[in-house]
Design an enzyme around this catalytic site. Structure first.
Site, PDB file in Angstrom:
ATOM      1  N   HIS A 184      64.831  55.973  19.407  1.00 53.62           N
ATOM      2  CA  HIS A 184      64.745  54.954  20.463  1.00 53.62           C
ATOM      3  C   HIS A 184      63.748  55.405  21.526  1.00 53.62           C
ATOM      4  O   HIS A 184      63.862  56.513  22.062  1.00 53.62           O
ATOM      5  CB  HIS A 184      66.127  54.716  21.086  1.00 53.62           C
ATOM      6  CG  HIS A 184      67.052  53.969  20.167  1.00 53.62           C
ATOM      7  ND1 HIS A 184      68.391  54.242  20.062  1.00 53.62           N
ATOM      8  CD2 HIS A 184      66.789  52.944  19.303  1.00 53.62           C
ATOM      9  CE1 HIS A 184      68.925  53.412  19.163  1.00 53.62           C
ATOM     10  NE2 HIS A 184      67.981  52.628  18.696  1.00 53.62           N
ATOM     11  N   GLU A 187      64.523  56.884  25.224  1.00 53.87           N
ATOM     12  CA  GLU A 187      65.429  58.025  25.361  1.00 53.87           C
ATOM     13  C   GLU A 187      64.624  59.326  25.379  1.00 53.87           C
ATOM     14  O   GLU A 187      64.679  60.145  24.474  1.00 53.87           O
ATOM     15  CB  GLU A 187      66.469  57.966  24.224  1.00 53.87           C
ATOM     16  CG  GLU A 187      67.303  56.679  24.310  1.00 53.87           C
ATOM     17  CD  GLU A 187      68.102  56.348  23.060  1.00 53.87           C
ATOM     18  OE1 GLU A 187      68.120  57.155  22.117  1.00 53.87           O
ATOM     19  OE2 GLU A 187      68.717  55.262  23.027  1.00 53.87           O
ATOM     20  N   ARG A 242      62.951  50.038  23.714  1.00 56.41           N
ATOM     21  CA  ARG A 242      63.862  50.751  22.804  1.00 56.41           C
ATOM     22  C   ARG A 242      63.375  50.778  21.343  1.00 56.41           C
ATOM     23  O   ARG A 242      63.506  51.763  20.631  1.00 56.41           O
ATOM     24  CB  ARG A 242      65.224  50.043  22.867  1.00 56.41           C
ATOM     25  CG  ARG A 242      66.232  50.397  21.797  1.00 56.41           C
ATOM     26  CD  ARG A 242      67.516  49.599  22.029  1.00 56.41           C
ATOM     27  NE  ARG A 242      68.426  49.621  20.899  1.00 56.41           N
ATOM     28  CZ  ARG A 242      69.502  50.421  20.820  1.00 56.41           C
ATOM     29  NH1 ARG A 242      69.753  51.284  21.776  1.00 56.41           N
ATOM     30  NH2 ARG A 242      70.293  50.363  19.770  1.00 56.41           N
ATOM     31  N   HIS A 312      69.903  61.184  20.553  1.00 55.37           N
ATOM     32  CA  HIS A 312      69.759  59.998  21.399  1.00 55.37           C
ATOM     33  C   HIS A 312      70.176  60.317  22.839  1.00 55.37           C
ATOM     34  O   HIS A 312      70.643  61.411  23.138  1.00 55.37           O
ATOM     35  CB  HIS A 312      70.708  58.894  20.917  1.00 55.37           C
ATOM     36  CG  HIS A 312      70.362  58.253  19.617  1.00 55.37           C
ATOM     37  ND1 HIS A 312      69.953  56.955  19.533  1.00 55.37           N
ATOM     38  CD2 HIS A 312      70.376  58.731  18.349  1.00 55.37           C
ATOM     39  CE1 HIS A 312      69.747  56.634  18.269  1.00 55.37           C
ATOM     40  NE2 HIS A 312      69.986  57.699  17.531  1.00 55.37           N
ATOM     41  N   GLU A 386      74.548  61.826  21.666  1.00 54.76           N
ATOM     42  CA  GLU A 386      74.119  61.060  22.841  1.00 54.76           C
ATOM     43  C   GLU A 386      74.124  62.052  23.992  1.00 54.76           C
ATOM     44  O   GLU A 386      75.179  62.466  24.458  1.00 54.76           O
ATOM     45  CB  GLU A 386      75.092  59.913  23.144  1.00 54.76           C
ATOM     46  CG  GLU A 386      75.167  58.833  22.071  1.00 54.76           C
ATOM     47  CD  GLU A 386      74.000  57.858  22.111  1.00 54.76           C
ATOM     48  OE1 GLU A 386      73.163  57.933  23.039  1.00 54.76           O
ATOM     49  OE2 GLU A 386      73.927  57.007  21.205  1.00 54.76           O
TER      50      GLU A 386
HETATM   51  N1  ARG Z   1      73.340  54.573  20.792  1.00 55.93           N
HETATM   52  C1  ARG Z   1      73.296  54.491  19.359  1.00 55.93           C
HETATM   53  C2  ARG Z   1      72.801  53.128  18.991  1.00 55.93           C
HETATM   54  O1  ARG Z   1      73.141  52.155  19.613  1.00 55.93           O
HETATM   55  C3  ARG Z   1      74.612  54.811  18.768  1.00 55.93           C
HETATM   56  C4  ARG Z   1      74.683  54.712  17.296  1.00 55.93           C
HETATM   57  C5  ARG Z   1      75.758  55.564  16.743  1.00 55.93           C
HETATM   58  N2  ARG Z   1      76.159  55.119  15.457  1.00 55.93           N
HETATM   59  C6  ARG Z   1      76.687  55.897  14.548  1.00 55.93           C
HETATM   60  N3  ARG Z   1      77.048  55.386  13.436  1.00 55.93           N
HETATM   61  N4  ARG Z   1      76.839  57.174  14.738  1.00 55.93           N
HETATM   62  O2  ARG Z   1      72.028  52.991  18.095  1.00 55.93           O
HETATM   63 ZN    ZN Z   2      69.568  55.640  21.042  1.00 55.21          ZN
END
Ligand code: ARG
Ligand code: ZN
Length: 424
Positions: A184, A187, A242, A312, A386
């Site tokens: 993204h 980020e 993004r 992320h 994250e």
């Molecule tokens: N912030 C990320 C997004 O929106 C989180 C995705 C996490 N998904 C996962 N399956 N681990 O893309």
């Molecule tokens: Zn992200």
């Protein structure tokens, strides 16, 4: 008006992108927790009606009673929106009082490339893409024994995507720890972490027993910037971009969310078929060249990949599959145990709490993520990090916080390596 136009033309001559830059002057990010279903629905309506930019969660459908939400309100609507919130007895808190001010604080005005030297490369700053390309080149030149740089495909705008392979050559097949950053665009801390990680490994392996050992058994595959076109766009034009930069519907809208484009329950939940959406899943699974580049490399090497880490921000989570279902994955128990040990190390470092759990349970539902797909193709440990923070600065984490954030993330990754080293 005319004066403005002239000023702009002059600006374009002096500095390309002068008039195209998206500004966020006076925009605020509000935080609230809708307490009832009615409040949640009211917020959904408000966001759709005014086309507000939702930061957490990413889709209006994911707004729920009892769950914290963050939303950017443009200066022009601020008064009116705040009044509406108060009228409807929805208390809010101002998380960011001027988005543009934060943007200015963390983006160097001068983005023209300075010829970099590894000896004084500043890992506590954010770097534009041309500097990162240069950095990659110099890293491989300086560490020829341990590092090789490989081409893995091109972006939509035909820029090369590279990954590093870091490890001692071996005649036995090695395990792989695969890490990518910057899927993204906005980020930036993620991209800073990949650079930090490479620097740490290369500077400390010779006097660190664990690392010396790990580099004999394991190869690190590191993709410092996954979504290169988007990353550049977030520097030149729109800080909060993004997605990638592929055009759709006769170039009336741009960008696929690369973390909704992987071939895992593609576009079933938490993703949109509308190109104007932040979570546009693309025209088909793996329709994007960036997705294909990473997926092909992983597919080719999957039997060796033990860990897949995708970096992320923001929110402070260690997420595991699945986003698309609340059903646990085959390795859920062991994956949770390892992530919890890592989160404990992170807390020890700077006392920051990271929440562990599957995305669908602790964050929100989403399909087509690289993390889910890695689980599907049989990679034993697949995690989405994250990084910081939990909303104070959001995507615009000040450069002063790069160091502590990377330090704590390093302890997490090292604790995973220790586990890999003992058990596999
Ligand atoms: N912030 C990320 C997004 O929106 C989180 C995705 C996490 N998904 C996962 N399956 N681990 O893309
Ligand atoms: Zn992200």
């Amino acid at each position: 008006k005319l004066f403005n136009l002239w000023f702009c033309l002059l600006g374009i001559l002096v500095y390309e992108g002068f008039c195209m830059k998206v500004k966020y002057d006076g925009d605020q990010v509000l935080k609230m927790i809708p307490q009832t279903l009615k409040h949640a629905q009211f917020m959904q309506g408000l966001i759709q009606e005014w086309m507000l930019d939702l930061w957490k969660p990413v889709m209006v459908e994911q707004i729920q009673a009892g769950r914290e939400m963050h939303v950017r309100v443009p200066f022009s609507h601020l008064q009116e929106i705040k009044e509406k919130l108060l009228q409807n007895m929805l208390p809010y808190q101002i998380l960011i009082s001027d988005v543009q001010e934060l943007v200015n604080r963390n983006t160097p005005i001068e983005t023209k490339m300075q010829k970099i030297s590894l000896d004084n490369y500043d890992y506590t700053k954010y770097h534009p893409m041309d500097e990162i390309y240069d950095w990659m080149e110099q890293i491989q030149l300086k560490h020829r024994d341990l590092v090789t740089k490989h081409f893995m495909g091109s972006t939509y705008e035909l820029r090369p995507i590279y990954y590093f392979k870091i490890g001692w050559p071996s005649d036995k097949p090695k395990k792989i720890i695969f890490m990518d950053c910057g899927i993204h665009a906005r980020e930036w801390i993620a991209v800073a972490y990949c650079q930090w990680f490479v620097k740490e490994i290369l500077s400390s392996h010779s006097n660190n027993k664990l690392l010396t050992n790990v580099l004999k058994q394991v190869d690190f595959y590191v993709v410092p910037v996954f979504n290169i076109d988007g990353y550049i766009y977030s520097w030149t034009t729109e800080r909060l971009w993004r997605k990638n930069r592929s055009p759709h519907n006769n170039a009336t809208c741009y960008g696929v969310d690369l973390n909704r484009n992987f071939n895992s329950s593609w576009c079933s939940v938490g993703a949109s078929r509308d190109c104007n959406s932040q979570t546009f899943c693309g025209s088909a699974p793996a329709s994007e060249p960036e997705t294909q580049a990473v997926a092909n490399l992983m597919e080719r090497t999957k039997s060796q990949i033990l860990f897949y880490l995708t970096i992320h921000s923001y929110g402070q989570y260690i997420l595991l599959p699945y986003g698309s279902t609340t059903n646990p994955s085959v390795n859920h128990v062991e994956m949770t145990k390892v992530a919890e040990a890592a989160a404990a190390k992170m807390k020890e470092k700077h006392n920051i709490v990271y929440t562990v759990g599957s995305s669908s349970v602790v964050l929100y539902e989403n399909s087509g993520s690289s993390c889910d797909w890695a689980g599907d193709i049989g990679i034993k440990f697949s995690y989405t990090f994250e990084l910081r923070d939990n909303g104070t600065y959001g995507f615009q984490l000040p450069a002063e916080l790069i160091k502590p954030t990377c330090e704590e993330t390093m302890t997490a990754v090292i604790s995973m390596m220790e586990y890999a080293n003992e058990k596999y």
